[in-house]
Scaffold this motif. Structure first.
Motif, PDB file in Angstrom:
ATOM      1  N   MET A  72      -0.273  65.593 -59.935  1.00 57.74           N
ATOM      2  CA  MET A  72      -0.226  64.125 -59.885  1.00 57.74           C
ATOM      3  C   MET A  72      -0.690  63.465 -61.183  1.00 57.74           C
ATOM      4  SD  MET A  72       1.164  63.285 -57.081  1.00 57.74           S
ATOM      5  CE  MET A  72       0.977  61.532 -57.440  1.00 57.74           C
ATOM      6  N   MET A  73      -1.447  64.184 -62.003  1.00 56.93           N
ATOM      7  CA  MET A  73      -2.061  63.558 -63.167  1.00 56.93           C
ATOM      8  C   MET A  73      -1.060  62.942 -64.144  1.00 56.93           C
ATOM      9  SD  MET A  73      -5.146  62.963 -64.342  1.00 56.93           S
ATOM     10  CE  MET A  73      -4.673  61.320 -64.852  1.00 56.93           C
ATOM     11  N   PRO A  74       0.029  63.628 -64.549  1.00 58.76           N
ATOM     12  CA  PRO A  74       0.949  63.002 -65.517  1.00 58.76           C
ATOM     13  C   PRO A  74       1.524  61.682 -65.014  1.00 58.76           C
ATOM     14  CG  PRO A  74       1.438  65.343 -65.244  1.00 58.76           C
ATOM     15  CD  PRO A  74       0.453  64.984 -64.176  1.00 58.76           C
ATOM     16  N   TYR A  75       1.806  61.623 -63.722  1.00 63.20           N
ATOM     17  CA  TYR A  75       2.412  60.416 -63.162  1.00 63.20           C
ATOM     18  C   TYR A  75       1.379  59.291 -63.042  1.00 63.20           C
ATOM     19  CZ  TYR A  75       5.725  64.087 -62.278  1.00 63.20           C
ATOM     20  OH  TYR A  75       6.578  65.160 -62.461  1.00 63.20           O
ATOM     21  N   ALA A  76       0.132  59.664 -62.767  1.00 63.38           N
ATOM     22  CA  ALA A  76      -0.940  58.668 -62.756  1.00 63.38           C
ATOM     23  C   ALA A  76      -1.144  58.093 -64.151  1.00 63.38           C
ATOM     24  CB  ALA A  76      -2.235  59.290 -62.238  1.00 63.38           C
ATOM     25  N   ILE A  77      -1.126  58.961 -65.159  1.00 63.65           N
ATOM     26  CA  ILE A  77      -1.270  58.496 -66.543  1.00 63.65           C
ATOM     27  C   ILE A  77      -0.139  57.536 -66.896  1.00 63.65           C
ATOM     28  CG2 ILE A  77      -1.101  59.229 -68.956  1.00 63.65           C
ATOM     29  CD1 ILE A  77      -2.603  61.770 -68.191  1.00 63.65           C
ATOM     30  N   LYS A  78       1.077  57.914 -66.528  1.00 62.10           N
ATOM     31  CA  LYS A  78       2.242  57.091 -66.871  1.00 62.10           C
ATOM     32  C   LYS A  78       2.127  55.696 -66.262  1.00 62.10           C
ATOM     33  CE  LYS A  78       7.187  57.726 -67.496  1.00 62.10           C
ATOM     34  NZ  LYS A  78       8.323  58.656 -67.293  1.00 62.10           N
ATOM     35  N   TYR A  79       1.648  55.626 -65.015  1.00 64.02           N
ATOM     36  CA  TYR A  79       1.502  54.330 -64.351  1.00 64.02           C
ATOM     37  C   TYR A  79       0.342  53.528 -64.937  1.00 64.02           C
ATOM     38  CZ  TYR A  79       0.678  50.793 -60.802  1.00 64.02           C
ATOM     39  OH  TYR A  79       0.482  49.591 -60.173  1.00 64.02           O
ATOM     40  N   ASN A  80      -0.761  54.186 -65.211  1.00 58.79           N
ATOM     41  CA  ASN A  80      -1.989  53.484 -65.601  1.00 58.79           C
ATOM     42  C   ASN A  80      -2.092  53.166 -67.081  1.00 58.79           C
ATOM     43  OD1 ASN A  80      -3.297  53.299 -63.058  1.00 58.79           O
ATOM     44  ND2 ASN A  80      -3.970  55.429 -63.200  1.00 58.79           N
ATOM     45  N   PHE A  81      -1.259  53.761 -67.903  1.00 55.07           N
ATOM     46  CA  PHE A  81      -1.426  53.739 -69.352  1.00 55.07           C
ATOM     47  C   PHE A  81      -1.685  52.336 -69.911  1.00 55.07           C
ATOM     48  CE2 PHE A  81      -0.335  54.014 -73.796  1.00 55.07           C
ATOM     49  CZ  PHE A  81      -0.687  55.307 -74.177  1.00 55.07           C
ATOM     50  N   SER A  82      -0.890  51.389 -69.534  1.00 56.69           N
ATOM     51  CA  SER A  82      -0.996  50.050 -70.142  1.00 56.69           C
ATOM     52  C   SER A  82      -2.226  49.275 -69.684  1.00 56.69           C
ATOM     53  CB  SER A  82       0.259  49.233 -69.813  1.00 56.69           C
ATOM     54  OG  SER A  82       0.381  49.051 -68.404  1.00 56.69           O
ATOM     55  N   SER A  83      -2.850  49.720 -68.592  1.00 56.09           N
ATOM     56  CA  SER A  83      -3.973  48.962 -68.027  1.00 56.09           C
ATOM     57  C   SER A  83      -5.292  49.239 -68.737  1.00 56.09           C
ATOM     58  CB  SER A  83      -4.128  49.299 -66.537  1.00 56.09           C
ATOM     59  OG  SER A  83      -4.441  50.673 -66.398  1.00 56.09           O
ATOM     60  N   ASN A  84      -5.374  50.364 -69.419  1.00 59.54           N
ATOM     61  CA  ASN A  84      -6.607  50.740 -70.123  1.00 59.54           C
ATOM     62  C   ASN A  84      -6.183  51.337 -71.462  1.00 59.54           C
ATOM     63  OD1 ASN A  84      -9.240  51.304 -70.728  1.00 59.54           O
ATOM     64  ND2 ASN A  84      -9.637  52.523 -68.896  1.00 59.54           N
ATOM     65  N   LEU A  85      -5.509  50.515 -72.243  1.00 62.68           N
ATOM     66  CA  LEU A  85      -4.760  50.983 -73.402  1.00 62.68           C
ATOM     67  C   LEU A  85      -5.625  51.731 -74.404  1.00 62.68           C
ATOM     68  CD1 LEU A  85      -1.842  50.928 -74.304  1.00 62.68           C
ATOM     69  CD2 LEU A  85      -2.338  48.833 -75.588  1.00 62.68           C
ATOM     70  N   SER A  86      -6.802  51.214 -74.702  1.00 61.12           N
ATOM     71  CA  SER A  86      -7.628  51.854 -75.729  1.00 61.12           C
ATOM     72  C   SER A  86      -8.040  53.266 -75.307  1.00 61.12           C
ATOM     73  CB  SER A  86      -8.873  51.014 -76.023  1.00 61.12           C
ATOM     74  OG  SER A  86      -9.692  50.893 -74.864  1.00 61.12           O
ATOM     75  N   LYS A  87      -8.363  53.455 -74.026  1.00 56.00           N
ATOM     76  CA  LYS A  87      -8.759  54.770 -73.545  1.00 56.00           C
ATOM     77  C   LYS A  87      -7.574  55.745 -73.552  1.00 56.00           C
ATOM     78  CE  LYS A  87     -13.173  54.417 -72.387  1.00 56.00           C
ATOM     79  NZ  LYS A  87     -13.573  54.407 -70.978  1.00 56.00           N
ATOM     80  N   PHE A  88      -6.413  55.281 -73.119  1.00 63.31           N
ATOM     81  CA  PHE A  88      -5.272  56.189 -73.069  1.00 63.31           C
ATOM     82  C   PHE A  88      -4.768  56.526 -74.474  1.00 63.31           C
ATOM     83  CE2 PHE A  88      -5.028  54.854 -68.587  1.00 63.31           C
ATOM     84  CZ  PHE A  88      -4.898  56.104 -68.006  1.00 63.31           C
TER      85      PHE A  88
END
Length: 396
Positions: free
Chosen positions: A298-314
């Motif tokens: 599930m991790m890659p898909y979670a990253i893909k969805y969440n990426f823009s919400s915490n941009l500096s961390k991602f």
């Protein structure tokens, strides 16, 4: 919004080659106190249990052994141990093995001191003293040796639940990379990817300052402290996981995996985990797969969805993981990186590969949303429709 953060540490941690020798000093505190060792047949066959027994015998410590622990402990497993050992004056419980052995040890340790049924503590706090716990992990993955969480699969209620309390954090965690050298490749892969997910979800968690001033929970979002632990964990695990899977006798890789798992545990036990772990509870009811295999999927898909919400961390996650950028969109590159990593360590990348049916997805989305203690930590707000879209992306 919250203006301050809190950090809860675990007990004493001993890390490194021959750290098992520290038991001699620990048992000066517990002299002549009968100990219950909870482990499994694999640990017994490997000779690791005998190493522990030899130590206890040399310290003249009376002990009992329960060596039938199984993956994903159930309420019936807890009842079986209590039935055999609740009247044997147990003063110390040792969890020797993977996260399942340690989680079972945690549950037994507090259940020895209460007449209440186990399911009481699914929703109520543990407000009494717990039998002292010594955690000795032989896998690098769960971080259970430093967390106040024990996961149980309740077969009667058809429910997998995390029992959470500061009181079940082990008083002592002994981590010796030598004890992990014999770990099979698949166990290494599943436990190792779970440790990586712990670190990533802690690192990219909603910041503590985004919670209300009066917000109180076991998981309280990312802080400077959790970031320090999580970032180093990501570096260690991404740098050693593939080698540890392919060459299990590589001590340096085993050392870095075990240290990375420990640091990830210290990070997520405060910051929390989020969507990938919440989804894993729902997926687990439909697929007979190890927990780490599911969270890793599930991790890659979670990253893909969440990426823009915490941009500096991602973006920082991208920097840590990807040494040579191909100039693509960073979200695309980090997604591809984790898909490739899963393939390199022979883990699935799609839900249909592990037996999930498309018709399961709506119910899974609903169940995942119900795991609020984790979904509250997700950096991007979600509803059932959003989760369903993530599950569909992960399905095929």
């Amino acid at each position: 919004m919250k203006s301050y953060w809190q950090y809860k540490f675990s007990g004493n941690i001993f890390f490194g080659k021959e750290a098992l020798n520290e038991l001699e000093h620990i048992y000066k505190k517990y002299a002549q106190k009968k100990t219950l060792i909870i482990t499994d047949q694999g640990i017994k066959a490997s000779g690791i249990l005998q190493k522990l027994e030899d130590k206890l015998i040399s310290y003249a410590i009376p002990y009992e052994i329960y060596d039938e622990a199984k993956p994903e402990p159930t309420n019936l497993d807890v009842e079986e141990v209590l039935k055999s050992y609740s009247n044997k004056d147990i003063y110390v419980v040792i969890g020797l093995g993977g996260g399942s052995c340690i989680d079972l040890a945690k549950m037994v340790a507090f259940m020895l001191n209460t007449d209440q049924p186990l399911d009481t503590f699914y929703h109520h706090t543990i407000d009494f003293e717990v039998t002292p716990i010594i955690a000795i992990p032989t896998t690098a993955g769960t971080g259970s040796e430093v967390t106040g969480v024990a996961v149980v699969n309740d077969l009667d209620k058809h429910l997998k639940v995390g029992i959470s309390s500061e009181k079940i954090k082990p008083q002592f965690a002994i981590l010796d990379p030598l004890l992990t050298l014999g770990m099979p490749p698949r166990v290494t892969a599943c436990s190792g990817i779970d440790a990586l997910v712990h670190a990533i979800e802690a690192f990219t968690a909603k910041d503590y300052s985004n919670f209300a001033e009066d917000y109180v929970a076991d998981f309280r979002g990312a802080t400077m402290m959790s970031d320090l632990f999580a970032e180093k964990a990501i570096q260690l695990i991404t740098g050693s996981l593939e080698e540890a899977v392919k060459n299990g006798q590589n001590y340096e890789a085993r050392h870095d995996m075990l240290l990375g798992s420990l640091l990830a545990g210290l990070a997520f036990s405060n910051a929390g985990t989020s969507m990938a772990h919440a989804a894993a509870y729902a997926v687990a009811g439909r697929a007979p797969s190890p927990h780490g295999e599911i969270t890793g999927l599930m991790m890659p898909y979670a990253i893909k969805y969440n990426f823009s919400s915490n941009l500096s961390k991602f973006i920082e996650l991208h920097r840590i993981c990807i040494k040579e950028s191909k100039g693509l969109d960073k979200n695309v590159e980090i997604f591809n990186y984790f898909i490739d990593l899963l393939k390199k360590i022979n883990l699935p990348t799609k839900l249909q590969e592990i037996g999930v049916l498309r018709d399961d997805l709506p119910a899974m989305a609903k169940e995942t949303m119900g795991i609020t203690r984790l979904m509250n930590i997700n950096p991007r707000q979600m509803d059932e429709k959003d989760l369903l879209a993530v599950f569909e992306m992960a399905f095929d």
